[in-house]
Design a protein around this motif. Structure first.
Motif, PDB file in Angstrom:
ATOM      1  N   GLN A  30       0.722  -1.124   0.172  1.00  0.00           N
ATOM      2  CA  GLN A  30      -0.013  -0.015   0.034  1.00  0.00           C
ATOM      3  C   GLN A  30       0.943   1.181   0.190  1.00  0.00           C
ATOM      4  N   GLY A  31       1.927   1.155  -0.739  1.00  0.00           N
ATOM      5  CA  GLY A  31       2.814   2.212  -0.762  1.00  0.00           C
ATOM      6  C   GLY A  31       3.622   2.598   0.215  1.00  0.00           C
ATOM      7  N   LYS A  32       3.815   1.781   1.210  1.00  0.00           N
ATOM      8  CA  LYS A  32       4.639   2.029   2.488  1.00  0.00           C
ATOM      9  C   LYS A  32       5.934   1.355   2.287  1.00  0.00           C
ATOM     10  N   ARG A  33       7.027   2.309   2.844  1.00  0.00           N
ATOM     11  CA  ARG A  33       8.255   1.871   2.849  1.00  0.00           C
ATOM     12  C   ARG A  33       8.504   0.704   3.992  1.00  0.00           C
ATOM     13  N   GLY A  58       9.019  -2.609  -4.286  1.00  0.00           N
ATOM     14  CA  GLY A  58       9.230  -2.310  -2.827  1.00  0.00           C
ATOM     15  C   GLY A  58       9.776  -3.438  -1.861  1.00  0.00           C
ATOM     16  N   CYS A  59      10.304  -4.362  -2.931  1.00  0.00           N
ATOM     17  CA  CYS A  59      10.968  -5.412  -2.197  1.00  0.00           C
ATOM     18  C   CYS A  59      12.528  -5.668  -2.687  1.00  0.00           C
ATOM     19  N   ALA A  60      13.049  -4.473  -2.804  1.00  0.00           N
ATOM     20  CA  ALA A  60      14.631  -4.430  -3.178  1.00  0.00           C
ATOM     21  C   ALA A  60      15.354  -5.074  -2.304  1.00  0.00           C
ATOM     22  N   GLU A  61      16.514  -5.344  -2.781  1.00  0.00           N
ATOM     23  CA  GLU A  61      17.594  -5.885  -1.841  1.00  0.00           C
ATOM     24  C   GLU A  61      17.869  -5.091  -0.809  1.00  0.00           C
ATOM     25  N   ASP A  62      17.959  -3.901  -0.897  1.00  0.00           N
ATOM     26  CA  ASP A  62      18.417  -2.960   0.384  1.00  0.00           C
ATOM     27  C   ASP A  62      17.324  -2.899   1.408  1.00  0.00           C
ATOM     28  N   ALA A  63      16.247  -3.363   1.055  1.00  0.00           N
ATOM     29  CA  ALA A  63      15.115  -3.332   2.014  1.00  0.00           C
ATOM     30  C   ALA A  63      15.020  -4.732   2.891  1.00  0.00           C
ATOM     31  N   ILE A  64      15.895  -5.572   2.486  1.00  0.00           N
ATOM     32  CA  ILE A  64      15.935  -7.050   3.169  1.00  0.00           C
ATOM     33  C   ILE A  64      17.350  -7.242   3.758  1.00  0.00           C
ATOM     34  N   ILE A  65      17.426  -7.416   5.111  1.00  0.00           N
ATOM     35  CA  ILE A  65      18.516  -7.776   5.795  1.00  0.00           C
ATOM     36  C   ILE A  65      18.255  -9.104   6.514  1.00  0.00           C
ATOM     37  N   GLU A  66      19.394 -10.098   6.035  1.00  0.00           N
ATOM     38  CA  GLU A  66      19.049 -11.418   6.321  1.00  0.00           C
ATOM     39  C   GLU A  66      20.257 -11.806   7.506  1.00  0.00           C
ATOM     40  N   LEU A  67      19.837 -12.318   8.692  1.00  0.00           N
ATOM     41  CA  LEU A  67      20.553 -12.418   9.697  1.00  0.00           C
ATOM     42  C   LEU A  67      20.521 -14.201  10.018  1.00  0.00           C
ATOM     43  N   ALA A  68      21.566 -14.721   9.604  1.00  0.00           N
ATOM     44  CA  ALA A  68      21.831 -16.233   9.697  1.00  0.00           C
ATOM     45  C   ALA A  68      22.542 -16.640  10.767  1.00  0.00           C
ATOM     46  N   ASN A  69      22.710 -18.007  10.725  1.00  0.00           N
ATOM     47  CA  ASN A  69      23.934 -18.756  11.828  1.00  0.00           C
ATOM     48  C   ASN A  69      23.261 -18.625  13.152  1.00  0.00           C
ATOM     49  N   GLY A  70      21.955 -18.848  13.571  1.00  0.00           N
ATOM     50  CA  GLY A  70      21.284 -18.448  15.001  1.00  0.00           C
ATOM     51  C   GLY A  70      19.932 -17.956  14.884  1.00  0.00           C
ATOM     52  N   CYS A  71      19.404 -18.244  16.191  1.00  0.00           N
ATOM     53  CA  CYS A  71      17.948 -17.639  16.286  1.00  0.00           C
ATOM     54  C   CYS A  71      18.106 -16.416  17.124  1.00  0.00           C
ATOM     55  N   LEU A  72      17.371 -15.236  16.297  1.00  0.00           N
ATOM     56  CA  LEU A  72      17.422 -14.013  17.014  1.00  0.00           C
ATOM     57  C   LEU A  72      16.984 -13.794  18.592  1.00  0.00           C
ATOM     58  N   CYS A  73      16.349 -15.027  18.943  1.00  0.00           N
ATOM     59  CA  CYS A  73      15.988 -14.858  20.422  1.00  0.00           C
ATOM     60  C   CYS A  73      17.103 -14.988  21.154  1.00  0.00           C
ATOM     61  N   CYS A  74      18.413 -15.531  20.639  1.00  0.00           N
ATOM     62  CA  CYS A  74      19.775 -15.581  21.334  1.00  0.00           C
ATOM     63  C   CYS A  74      20.728 -14.568  20.971  1.00  0.00           C
ATOM     64  N   THR A  75      20.499 -13.768  19.902  1.00  0.00           N
ATOM     65  CA  THR A  75      21.384 -13.064  19.396  1.00  0.00           C
ATOM     66  C   THR A  75      20.728 -11.354  19.404  1.00  0.00           C
ATOM     67  N   VAL A  76      19.931 -11.032  20.222  1.00  0.00           N
ATOM     68  CA  VAL A  76      19.452  -9.792  19.933  1.00  0.00           C
ATOM     69  C   VAL A  76      20.455  -8.765  20.389  1.00  0.00           C
ATOM     70  N   LEU A  87      18.535   0.522  10.118  1.00  0.00           N
ATOM     71  CA  LEU A  87      17.459   0.870   9.589  1.00  0.00           C
ATOM     72  C   LEU A  87      16.928   2.478   9.902  1.00  0.00           C
ATOM     73  N   LEU A  88      16.742   2.746  11.165  1.00  0.00           N
ATOM     74  CA  LEU A  88      16.236   3.894  11.728  1.00  0.00           C
ATOM     75  C   LEU A  88      17.209   5.214  11.540  1.00  0.00           C
ATOM     76  N   GLU A  89      18.351   4.990  11.162  1.00  0.00           N
ATOM     77  CA  GLU A  89      19.302   6.200  10.841  1.00  0.00           C
ATOM     78  C   GLU A  89      19.461   6.036   9.301  1.00  0.00           C
ATOM     79  N   ARG A  90      18.838   5.418   8.321  1.00  0.00           N
ATOM     80  CA  ARG A  90      18.640   5.762   7.155  1.00  0.00           C
ATOM     81  C   ARG A  90      17.916   7.096   6.801  1.00  0.00           C
TER      82      ARG A  90
END
Length: 335
Positions: A30-33, A58-76, A87-90
């Motif tokens: 719906q036009g959102k970033r 709107g699904c460009a590569e720079d809009a996607i950040i992949e974090l692998a090798n673990g679960c976010l619940c353990c690497t926050v 992301l907030l500093e863009r």
């Protein structure tokens, strides 16, 4: 005062349909970033690459950040918080952030991270969406037999992760209902609903298709409601991933893809593989093949043409309980 950027956490067990839901939301942005953080268990990502190559506006590569090798619940602290800050500093920060967790991740520690001073005043958890594989629930994947439960050392990490994901949810999508008889869907719906907090809705879906307005804009502020979201691991820092293992199998170009599928299904049945996914190069085909398996349910399709600078080889990511015989699985699938 500027309003906080809403973030939606998408949780759900392996193969429930989280990536499909994310793609649906991106297609109907719906036009959102929208910025997307994808987390996978293991060091070889598949879901982020699928989304990055989908060709959706709107699904460009720079809009996607992949974090692998673990679960976010353990690497926050190590990965997630710096990612949110970046992301907030863009120059043009996102209007909404989607976070697709690993199928083995606990959502509550991730939601708790939004209390960190660096981001608390800037981002809020709009909602936690739990995607449930209705067919897997119907097959009893997350429930033990009475005999197993009677054992003194009874412990089912699959059931614990599944229940934690439901307990943290603000909305549950009962997905893959098209695979079941309506009576079975109703039974699964009732089974899932009894484990939810009061007032949490269950919406039945097929292929994770749902109006984005139902999923986004819940305004749950989940980070302020942690006490109402119980977890099997409340007394722990994350949870023990030693219960699960993951590895990748490299594959050369495939001549007979049907024969490969038979070998994969045999390996899944023999070794109790929970999840298998990856990409294949098929001889004589100009496009890359995607293969996905949840239990013995297997899907395959071609997602995009091979790029001119790509080496046409494939790989499969295998996820299961600790103790999988990697060498035997590699021999079985490799042929």
């Amino acid at each position: 005062m500027m309003s906080k950027v809403p973030a939606t956490v998408i949780t759900g067990f392996l193969g429930a349909g989280k990536t499909t839901l994310v793609r649906h939301l991106m297609e109907n942005n719906q036009g959102k970033r929208i910025a997307l953080i994808v987390n996978e268990f293991g060091d070889k990502g598949v879901d982020g690459e699928l989304l990055a190559s989908c060709g959706i506006t709107g699904c460009a590569e720079d809009a996607i950040i992949e974090l692998a090798n673990g679960c976010l619940c353990c690497t926050v602290a190590d990965e997630f918080l710096p990612t949110i800050q970046s992301l907030l500093e863009r120059a043009n920060p996102p209007d909404h952030i989607l976070i697709e967790t690993s199928g083995l991740a606990l959502p509550k520690p991730l939601v708790k991270a939004f209390h960190w001073p660096e981001i608390r005043s800037k981002v809020t958890v709009d909602g936690v969406i739990a995607v449930v594989d209705a067919a897997a629930v119907a097959d009893g994947r997350f429930a033990d037999s009475p005999e197993a439960m009677a054992q003194p050392d009874h412990d089912n990490p699959l059931e614990e992760v599944f229940e934690d994901q439901l307990a943290c949810a603000d909305l549950v999508l009962l997905n893959k209902t098209d695979l079941l008889h309506p009576d079975t869907v109703a039974q699964v719906h009732q089974q899932v609903a009894q484990d939810l907090r009061a007032g949490i809705k269950v919406v039945r879906t097929s292929k994770s298709a749902i109006d984005p307005r139902v999923v986004l804009g819940l305004s749950a502020a989940a980070e302020d409601d942690l006490a109402a979201r119980p977890s099997h691991h409340d007394a722990e820092d994350g949870h023990d991933h030693d219960d699960f293992t993951s590895f990748a199998i490299a594959l050369a170009s495939i001549a007979d893809i049907e024969a490969l599928e038979e070998r994969i299904l045999d390996a899944i049945a023999t070794h109790d593989i929970l999840r298998l996914k990856g990409f294949l190069a098929v001889e004589g085909k100009p496009a890359r093949a995607v293969i996905q398996a949840v239990g013995t349910r297997l899907e395959r399709w071609f997602d995009r043409p091979w790029k001119s600078d790509e080496v046409r080889t494939g790989h499969l990511v295998v996820i299961g309980r600790t103790g999988l015989d990697r060498a035997a699985i590699e021999r079985a699938i490799g042929g």
